[in-house]
Design a protein around this motif. Sequence first.
Motif, PDB file in Angstrom:
ATOM      1  N   GLN A 113      -4.737 -46.069  -1.627  1.00 49.94           N
ATOM      2  CA  GLN A 113      -4.798 -45.058  -0.571  1.00 49.94           C
ATOM      3  C   GLN A 113      -3.424 -44.767   0.020  1.00 49.94           C
ATOM      4  N   LYS A 114      -2.633 -45.844   0.275  1.00 48.13           N
ATOM      5  CA  LYS A 114      -1.344 -45.717   0.952  1.00 48.13           C
ATOM      6  C   LYS A 114      -0.215 -45.732  -0.075  1.00 48.13           C
ATOM      7  N   ILE A 115       0.576 -44.647  -0.094  1.00 47.60           N
ATOM      8  CA  ILE A 115       1.667 -44.524  -1.057  1.00 47.60           C
ATOM      9  C   ILE A 115       2.974 -44.256  -0.325  1.00 47.60           C
ATOM     10  N   LEU A 116       4.024 -44.952  -0.748  1.00 47.86           N
ATOM     11  CA  LEU A 116       5.367 -44.736  -0.219  1.00 47.86           C
ATOM     12  C   LEU A 116       6.178 -43.989  -1.271  1.00 47.86           C
ATOM     13  N   ILE A 117       6.761 -42.864  -0.874  1.00 47.92           N
ATOM     14  CA  ILE A 117       7.653 -42.094  -1.745  1.00 47.92           C
ATOM     15  C   ILE A 117       9.082 -42.394  -1.328  1.00 47.92           C
ATOM     16  N   VAL A 118       9.901 -42.837  -2.285  1.00 46.45           N
ATOM     17  CA  VAL A 118      11.303 -43.150  -2.013  1.00 46.45           C
ATOM     18  C   VAL A 118      12.158 -42.184  -2.827  1.00 46.45           C
ATOM     19  N   ASP A 119      12.810 -41.241  -2.145  1.00 50.88           N
ATOM     20  CA  ASP A 119      13.634 -40.242  -2.828  1.00 50.88           C
ATOM     21  C   ASP A 119      14.609 -39.657  -1.818  1.00 50.88           C
ATOM     22  N   TYR A 133       8.887 -33.618  -0.492  1.00 49.42           N
ATOM     23  CA  TYR A 133       7.882 -32.624  -0.122  1.00 49.42           C
ATOM     24  C   TYR A 133       6.930 -32.364  -1.290  1.00 49.42           C
ATOM     25  N   TYR A 134       7.476 -32.178  -2.497  1.00 50.20           N
ATOM     26  CA  TYR A 134       6.670 -31.879  -3.683  1.00 50.20           C
ATOM     27  C   TYR A 134       5.647 -32.993  -3.939  1.00 50.20           C
ATOM     28  N   LEU A 135       6.113 -34.237  -3.952  1.00 51.70           N
ATOM     29  CA  LEU A 135       5.214 -35.364  -4.225  1.00 51.70           C
ATOM     30  C   LEU A 135       4.226 -35.576  -3.077  1.00 51.70           C
ATOM     31  N   THR A 136       4.691 -35.440  -1.843  1.00 48.75           N
ATOM     32  CA  THR A 136       3.808 -35.592  -0.685  1.00 48.75           C
ATOM     33  C   THR A 136       2.689 -34.560  -0.744  1.00 48.75           C
ATOM     34  N   ASP A 137       3.031 -33.312  -1.064  1.00 49.19           N
ATOM     35  CA  ASP A 137       2.034 -32.244  -1.142  1.00 49.19           C
ATOM     36  C   ASP A 137       0.950 -32.583  -2.166  1.00 49.19           C
ATOM     37  N   ILE A 138       1.362 -33.022  -3.352  1.00 52.72           N
ATOM     38  CA  ILE A 138       0.394 -33.394  -4.400  1.00 52.72           C
ATOM     39  C   ILE A 138      -0.538 -34.495  -3.889  1.00 52.72           C
ATOM     40  N   LEU A 139       0.058 -35.531  -3.319  1.00 46.32           N
ATOM     41  CA  LEU A 139      -0.722 -36.711  -2.940  1.00 46.32           C
ATOM     42  C   LEU A 139      -1.646 -36.438  -1.753  1.00 46.32           C
ATOM     43  N   VAL A 140      -1.144 -35.759  -0.740  1.00 46.72           N
ATOM     44  CA  VAL A 140      -1.959 -35.475   0.443  1.00 46.72           C
ATOM     45  C   VAL A 140      -3.133 -34.575   0.070  1.00 46.72           C
ATOM     46  N   ASN A 159      -4.686 -34.631  -2.519  1.00 47.37           N
ATOM     47  CA  ASN A 159      -5.646 -35.432  -3.265  1.00 47.37           C
ATOM     48  C   ASN A 159      -6.140 -36.642  -2.475  1.00 47.37           C
ATOM     49  N   GLY A 160      -5.940 -36.613  -1.152  1.00 40.73           N
ATOM     50  CA  GLY A 160      -6.571 -37.597  -0.280  1.00 40.73           C
ATOM     51  C   GLY A 160      -5.797 -38.876  -0.017  1.00 40.73           C
ATOM     52  N   PHE A 161      -4.523 -38.917  -0.410  1.00 38.54           N
ATOM     53  CA  PHE A 161      -3.733 -40.132  -0.177  1.00 38.54           C
ATOM     54  C   PHE A 161      -3.004 -40.058   1.159  1.00 38.54           C
ATOM     55  N   SER A 162      -2.746 -41.223   1.727  1.00 40.72           N
ATOM     56  CA  SER A 162      -1.916 -41.359   2.912  1.00 40.72           C
ATOM     57  C   SER A 162      -0.492 -41.631   2.430  1.00 40.72           C
ATOM     58  N   VAL A 163       0.477 -40.834   2.900  1.00 45.00           N
ATOM     59  CA  VAL A 163       1.837 -40.906   2.364  1.00 45.00           C
ATOM     60  C   VAL A 163       2.849 -41.164   3.468  1.00 45.00           C
ATOM     61  N   THR A 164       3.778 -42.070   3.186  1.00 41.41           N
ATOM     62  CA  THR A 164       4.976 -42.223   4.003  1.00 41.41           C
ATOM     63  C   THR A 164       6.167 -42.060   3.066  1.00 41.41           C
ATOM     64  N   LEU A 201       0.444 -37.910 -13.114  1.00 41.18           N
ATOM     65  CA  LEU A 201       0.659 -38.820 -11.987  1.00 41.18           C
ATOM     66  C   LEU A 201      -0.668 -39.281 -11.400  1.00 41.18           C
ATOM     67  N   LEU A 202      -1.572 -38.357 -11.141  1.00 44.32           N
ATOM     68  CA  LEU A 202      -2.864 -38.715 -10.548  1.00 44.32           C
ATOM     69  C   LEU A 202      -3.680 -39.610 -11.477  1.00 44.32           C
ATOM     70  N   ALA A 203      -3.595 -39.349 -12.790  1.00 43.61           N
ATOM     71  CA  ALA A 203      -4.315 -40.190 -13.755  1.00 43.61           C
ATOM     72  C   ALA A 203      -3.747 -41.606 -13.743  1.00 43.61           C
ATOM     73  N   ARG A 204      -2.435 -41.736 -13.658  1.00 41.54           N
ATOM     74  CA  ARG A 204      -1.820 -43.064 -13.659  1.00 41.54           C
ATOM     75  C   ARG A 204      -2.146 -43.817 -12.371  1.00 41.54           C
ATOM     76  N   ILE A 205      -2.149 -43.125 -11.251  1.00 41.37           N
ATOM     77  CA  ILE A 205      -2.514 -43.772  -9.988  1.00 41.37           C
ATOM     78  C   ILE A 205      -3.954 -44.278 -10.065  1.00 41.37           C
ATOM     79  N   ALA A 206      -4.838 -43.489 -10.662  1.00 45.77           N
ATOM     80  CA  ALA A 206      -6.235 -43.896 -10.802  1.00 45.77           C
ATOM     81  C   ALA A 206      -6.348 -45.156 -11.652  1.00 45.77           C
ATOM     82  N   THR A 207      -5.574 -45.254 -12.746  1.00 49.89           N
ATOM     83  CA  THR A 207      -5.672 -46.454 -13.590  1.00 49.89           C
ATOM     84  C   THR A 207      -5.071 -47.672 -12.899  1.00 49.89           C
TER      85      THR A 207
END
Length: 122
Positions: free
Chosen positions: A4-10, A17-24, A26-31, A113-119
């Motif tokens: 659920q909780k994902i940290l983006i380091v960039d 912004y691009y990665l946060t948009d995708i993840l949010v 799709n229901g993820f909490s992002v920092t 990315l979403l498929a890999r997170i699911a696995t």
Amino acid sequence: MTIQKILIVDDSPTERYYLTDILVRNGFSVTTADNGEDALAKIRAERPQLILMDVVMPGANGFQVTRAIARDPELAAVPVIICSSKNQETDRIWGMRQGAKDYFVKPVDEGQLLARIATLGA
């Protein structure tokens, strides 16, 4: 464990912004963190369940931060996916040797990315 909780380091605001948009969407909490030192502090404080790590950043690069996470008994269970513009096979191999669970070349494909997170969360 469902992720659920994902940290983006960039260090790139556009990539964050691009990665946060995708993840949010799709229901993820992002920092986010914009450098390796900030990332390590946020990992300890916020305990994300997954880290998306850039490689080329000021200060400690993504390979160094991934290695630090993998070698720390408190943090080693948190999976890291490297998301980098470095697209050589040697970069991918080196990233995996540092402890990354996967390596994506930017721009990251949303479906992959979403498929890999699911696995990883299965």
